[in-house]
Design a protein around this motif. Structure first.
Motif, PDB file in Angstrom:
ATOM      1  N   ARG A  53       1.003  -1.200  -0.046  1.00  0.00           N
ATOM      2  CA  ARG A  53      -0.127  -0.001   0.109  1.00  0.00           C
ATOM      3  C   ARG A  53       0.843   1.254   0.003  1.00  0.00           C
ATOM      4  N   TYR A  55       0.924   5.588  -0.338  1.00  0.00           N
ATOM      5  CA  TYR A  55       0.063   7.057  -0.202  1.00  0.00           C
ATOM      6  C   TYR A  55       1.131   8.033  -0.674  1.00  0.00           C
ATOM      7  N   ARG A  57       2.540  11.656  -2.054  1.00  0.00           N
ATOM      8  CA  ARG A  57       2.412  13.055  -2.129  1.00  0.00           C
ATOM      9  C   ARG A  57       3.026  13.700  -3.183  1.00  0.00           C
ATOM     10  N   MET A  68      -4.761  10.126 -11.373  1.00  0.00           N
ATOM     11  CA  MET A  68      -5.856   9.766 -10.732  1.00  0.00           C
ATOM     12  C   MET A  68      -6.625  10.047 -11.892  1.00  0.00           C
ATOM     13  N   GLU A  89       1.390   0.655 -10.956  1.00  0.00           N
ATOM     14  CA  GLU A  89       0.235   0.671 -10.305  1.00  0.00           C
ATOM     15  C   GLU A  89      -0.101  -1.003  -9.786  1.00  0.00           C
ATOM     16  N   ARG A  94      -3.069  -0.909  -2.928  1.00  0.00           N
ATOM     17  CA  ARG A  94      -3.857   0.188  -2.899  1.00  0.00           C
ATOM     18  C   ARG A  94      -2.655   1.206  -3.134  1.00  0.00           C
ATOM     19  N   LYS A  96      -2.566   5.538  -3.737  1.00  0.00           N
ATOM     20  CA  LYS A  96      -3.360   6.907  -3.685  1.00  0.00           C
ATOM     21  C   LYS A  96      -2.451   8.053  -4.131  1.00  0.00           C
ATOM     22  N   HIS A  98      -1.929  12.100  -3.807  1.00  0.00           N
ATOM     23  CA  HIS A  98      -2.330  13.486  -3.280  1.00  0.00           C
ATOM     24  C   HIS A  98      -1.705  14.511  -3.602  1.00  0.00           C
TER      25      HIS A  98
END
Length: 101
Positions: A53, A55, A57, A68, A89, A94, A96, A98
């Motif tokens: 996973r 995340y 930035r 996205m 990906e 997962r 994400k 941002h």
């Protein structure tokens, strides 16, 4: 970003451990291309570390929006970079992205 310029990647794990990486680009690149190069290298590093996973930035709203799927890629080069991100990906459960200022 010109030749010899670079970018930094910091991976922060849930336990608080941090890994810092420096990426040197050996070619002239726009800011968005440099952002894609950084993102792709970040994903490859995370894959090597068996991260499931992620995340991310990023400070390029264009790159984040394209990845996205909130906006389309206008140039073939940007589309090729975006496709490479999509391939990477698939290695994660997962991911994400941002946008940060």
């Amino acid at each position: 970003m010109g030749p010899g310029s670079g970018a930094g990647v910091v991976l922060i794990f849930p336990e608080g451990n941090r890994l810092h990486y420096a990426i040197c680009l050996h070619f002239s690149a726009s800011n968005n291309i440099a952002e894609y190069e950084t993102l792709i290298n970040e994903l490859r590093i995370a894959i090597e570390l068996s991260t499931m996973r992620l995340y991310v930035r990023g400070d390029s709203d264009i790159v984040v929006d394209q990845v996205m799927k909130e906006s389309s890629c206008r140039s073939p080069l940007m589309a090729a970079y975006c496709q490479e991100v999509y391939k990477l990906e698939d290695k994660f459960r997962r991911i994400k992205l941002h946008h940060i200022l």
